[in-house]
Design an enzyme around this catalytic site. Structure first.
Site, PDB file in Angstrom:
ATOM      1  N   LYS A  13       7.979  -6.771  -0.240  1.00  0.00           N
ATOM      2  CA  LYS A  13       8.194  -7.410  -1.538  1.00  0.00           C
ATOM      3  C   LYS A  13       9.249  -6.655  -2.356  1.00  0.00           C
ATOM      4  O   LYS A  13      10.122  -7.256  -2.940  1.00  0.00           O
ATOM      5  CB  LYS A  13       6.901  -7.418  -2.376  1.00  0.00           C
ATOM      6  CG  LYS A  13       5.780  -8.252  -1.827  1.00  0.00           C
ATOM      7  CD  LYS A  13       4.634  -8.349  -2.829  1.00  0.00           C
ATOM      8  CE  LYS A  13       3.924  -7.030  -3.114  1.00  0.00           C
ATOM      9  NZ  LYS A  13       3.175  -6.481  -1.977  1.00  0.00           N
ATOM     10  N   ARG A  88      -2.250  -9.459  -9.340  1.00  0.00           N
ATOM     11  CA  ARG A  88      -2.947  -8.981  -8.159  1.00  0.00           C
ATOM     12  C   ARG A  88      -4.376  -9.485  -8.090  1.00  0.00           C
ATOM     13  O   ARG A  88      -5.084  -9.205  -7.131  1.00  0.00           O
ATOM     14  CB  ARG A  88      -2.948  -7.460  -8.161  1.00  0.00           C
ATOM     15  CG  ARG A  88      -1.784  -6.887  -7.307  1.00  0.00           C
ATOM     16  CD  ARG A  88      -2.124  -5.553  -6.976  1.00  0.00           C
ATOM     17  NE  ARG A  88      -1.486  -4.709  -6.049  1.00  0.00           N
ATOM     18  CZ  ARG A  88      -0.286  -4.174  -6.074  1.00  0.00           C
ATOM     19  NH1 ARG A  88       0.583  -4.544  -6.943  1.00  0.00           N
ATOM     20  NH2 ARG A  88       0.061  -3.279  -5.195  1.00  0.00           N
ATOM     21  N   ARG A 127       6.682   5.090   4.779  1.00  0.00           N
ATOM     22  CA  ARG A 127       7.254   4.981   3.448  1.00  0.00           C
ATOM     23  C   ARG A 127       7.204   6.287   2.646  1.00  0.00           C
ATOM     24  O   ARG A 127       7.961   6.460   1.704  1.00  0.00           O
ATOM     25  CB  ARG A 127       6.485   3.875   2.707  1.00  0.00           C
ATOM     26  CG  ARG A 127       7.207   3.259   1.599  1.00  0.00           C
ATOM     27  CD  ARG A 127       6.603   1.908   1.251  1.00  0.00           C
ATOM     28  NE  ARG A 127       5.276   2.030   0.666  1.00  0.00           N
ATOM     29  CZ  ARG A 127       4.661   1.019   0.056  1.00  0.00           C
ATOM     30  NH1 ARG A 127       5.224  -0.163  -0.006  1.00  0.00           N
ATOM     31  NH2 ARG A 127       3.462   1.170  -0.464  1.00  0.00           N
ATOM     32  N   ARG A 129       5.125   7.589   0.385  1.00  0.00           N
ATOM     33  CA  ARG A 129       4.784   7.635  -1.029  1.00  0.00           C
ATOM     34  C   ARG A 129       3.470   8.389  -1.120  1.00  0.00           C
ATOM     35  O   ARG A 129       2.677   8.330  -0.200  1.00  0.00           O
ATOM     36  CB  ARG A 129       4.638   6.196  -1.543  1.00  0.00           C
ATOM     37  CG  ARG A 129       5.171   6.002  -2.924  1.00  0.00           C
ATOM     38  CD  ARG A 129       5.301   4.543  -3.254  1.00  0.00           C
ATOM     39  NE  ARG A 129       3.984   3.902  -3.343  1.00  0.00           N
ATOM     40  CZ  ARG A 129       3.827   2.587  -3.494  1.00  0.00           C
ATOM     41  NH1 ARG A 129       4.882   1.802  -3.539  1.00  0.00           N
ATOM     42  NH2 ARG A 129       2.625   2.082  -3.592  1.00  0.00           N
ATOM     43  N   ARG A 140      -6.156  -0.200   0.186  1.00  0.00           N
ATOM     44  CA  ARG A 140      -5.301  -1.177  -0.510  1.00  0.00           C
ATOM     45  C   ARG A 140      -5.266  -2.494   0.257  1.00  0.00           C
ATOM     46  O   ARG A 140      -5.237  -3.565  -0.340  1.00  0.00           O
ATOM     47  CB  ARG A 140      -3.891  -0.619  -0.715  1.00  0.00           C
ATOM     48  CG  ARG A 140      -3.848   0.532  -1.707  1.00  0.00           C
ATOM     49  CD  ARG A 140      -2.557   0.589  -2.502  1.00  0.00           C
ATOM     50  NE  ARG A 140      -1.370   0.613  -1.670  1.00  0.00           N
ATOM     51  CZ  ARG A 140      -0.900   1.693  -1.057  1.00  0.00           C
ATOM     52  NH1 ARG A 140      -1.527   2.849  -1.195  1.00  0.00           N
ATOM     53  NH2 ARG A 140       0.170   1.627  -0.322  1.00  0.00           N
TER      54      ARG A 140
HETATM   55  P1  AMP Z   1       2.799  -1.159  -5.604  1.00  0.00           P
HETATM   56  O1  AMP Z   1       4.012  -0.347  -5.925  1.00  0.00           O
HETATM   57  O2  AMP Z   1       2.941  -2.606  -5.996  1.00  0.00           O
HETATM   58  O3  AMP Z   1       2.362  -0.998  -4.174  1.00  0.00           O
HETATM   59  O4  AMP Z   1       1.615  -0.588  -6.517  1.00  0.00           O
HETATM   60  C1  AMP Z   1       1.164   0.733  -6.373  1.00  0.00           C
HETATM   61  C2  AMP Z   1      -0.182   0.897  -7.029  1.00  0.00           C
HETATM   62  O5  AMP Z   1      -0.072   0.596  -8.421  1.00  0.00           O
HETATM   63  C3  AMP Z   1      -1.262  -0.039  -6.517  1.00  0.00           C
HETATM   64  O6  AMP Z   1      -1.906   0.457  -5.364  1.00  0.00           O
HETATM   65  C4  AMP Z   1      -2.206  -0.094  -7.710  1.00  0.00           C
HETATM   66  O7  AMP Z   1      -2.973   1.071  -7.812  1.00  0.00           O
HETATM   67  C5  AMP Z   1      -1.233  -0.084  -8.880  1.00  0.00           C
HETATM   68  N1  AMP Z   1      -0.834  -1.453  -9.288  1.00  0.00           N
HETATM   69  C6  AMP Z   1       0.392  -2.043  -9.163  1.00  0.00           C
HETATM   70  N2  AMP Z   1       0.392  -3.286  -9.653  1.00  0.00           N
HETATM   71  C7  AMP Z   1      -0.868  -3.511 -10.112  1.00  0.00           C
HETATM   72  C8  AMP Z   1      -1.529  -4.622 -10.726  1.00  0.00           C
HETATM   73  N3  AMP Z   1      -0.881  -5.778 -10.954  1.00  0.00           N
HETATM   74  N4  AMP Z   1      -2.833  -4.467 -11.066  1.00  0.00           N
HETATM   75  C9  AMP Z   1      -3.495  -3.333 -10.839  1.00  0.00           C
HETATM   76  N5  AMP Z   1      -2.946  -2.257 -10.242  1.00  0.00           N
HETATM   77  C10 AMP Z   1      -1.654  -2.337  -9.882  1.00  0.00           C
END
Ligand code: AMP
Length: 185
Positions: A13, A88, A127, A129, A140
């Site tokens: 994404k 989400r 990745r 991270r 996740r």
């Molecule tokens: P991402 O970079 O999208 O993989 O997000 C990394 C982490 O940020 C996720 O594993 C969640 O802990 C948090 N996160 C990102 N977007 C959301 C969201 N819309 N709602 C809740 N937690 C989020």
């Protein structure tokens, strides 16, 4: 143009959002990035966020929704944006719908980037991270299946879902997205 990107963690994404953002000249809004920025600031809310992110849990809706709404109300989002990582869950999807209705700025399309499970895990492991440990990755993915995947149906019923085959090179997937958006226009 206002777009939402859906897909499991590791579906690509972020990369696609970056490419589409350049192509259309509209901002890439990643809630993950916005939350990581808050974490780096080490504010009290930043510390609360870290507790969720480092366990692979979703950050609470009130925090995430406030951060998202502030961002889409900024001037550079007036001509459109690409949401990556939001919504989400169903609550966030309803929130987004209402917030965008208030702004008279409805979403044009939701792209669900579909990739096989094996590919996703390989990509996440590569990745590097800090929240990409095998344990948080598994967690996740579980949360994704349980609370995020139902949004595919939600947007399908709303008539704005597009299914994109995410198995291929970055360029191949971008081309599939552009083709599918051209069909809407
Ligand atoms: P991402 O970079 O999208 O993989 O997000 C990394 C982490 O940020 C996720 O594993 C969640 O802990 C948090 N996160 C990102 N977007 C959301 C969201 N819309 N709602 C809740 N937690 C989020």
């Amino acid at each position: 143009m206002r777009l939402i990107l859906l897909g499991t963690p590791g579906a690509g994404k972020g990369e696609q959002a970056t490419r589409l953002s350049k192509k259309f000249g509209i901002p890439h809004v990643s809630t993950g990035e916005l939350l990581r920025r808050e974490m780096e600031e080490r504010t009290p809310v930043g510390r609360r966020i870290s507790e969720f992110v480092n366990r692979g849990e979703l950050v609470s809706d009130d925090i995430t929704q406030a951060i998202l709404e502030d961002r889409v109300r900024e001037a550079d989002c007036a001509s459109g944006f690409i949401l990556d990582g939001f919504p989400r869950n169903r609550h966030q999807a309803d929130f987004l719908k209402e917030a965008l209705q208030r702004m008279e700025a409805p979403v044009d399309a939701v792209l669900n980037i579909e990739v096989p499970d094996g590919t996703v895990i390989d990509r996440l492991i590569n990745r590097h991270r800090t929240d990409d440990t095998p344990e948080t990755i598994r967690h996740r993915l579980r949360i994704y299946r349980k609370v995020t995947a139902p949004l595919v149906d939600y947007y399908d019923r709303a008539g704005i879902l597009k299914r994109i085959d995410g198995d291929g090179s970055l360029e191949e997937v971008t081309q599939r997205i552009l083709k599918s958006l051209a069909r809407t226009a």
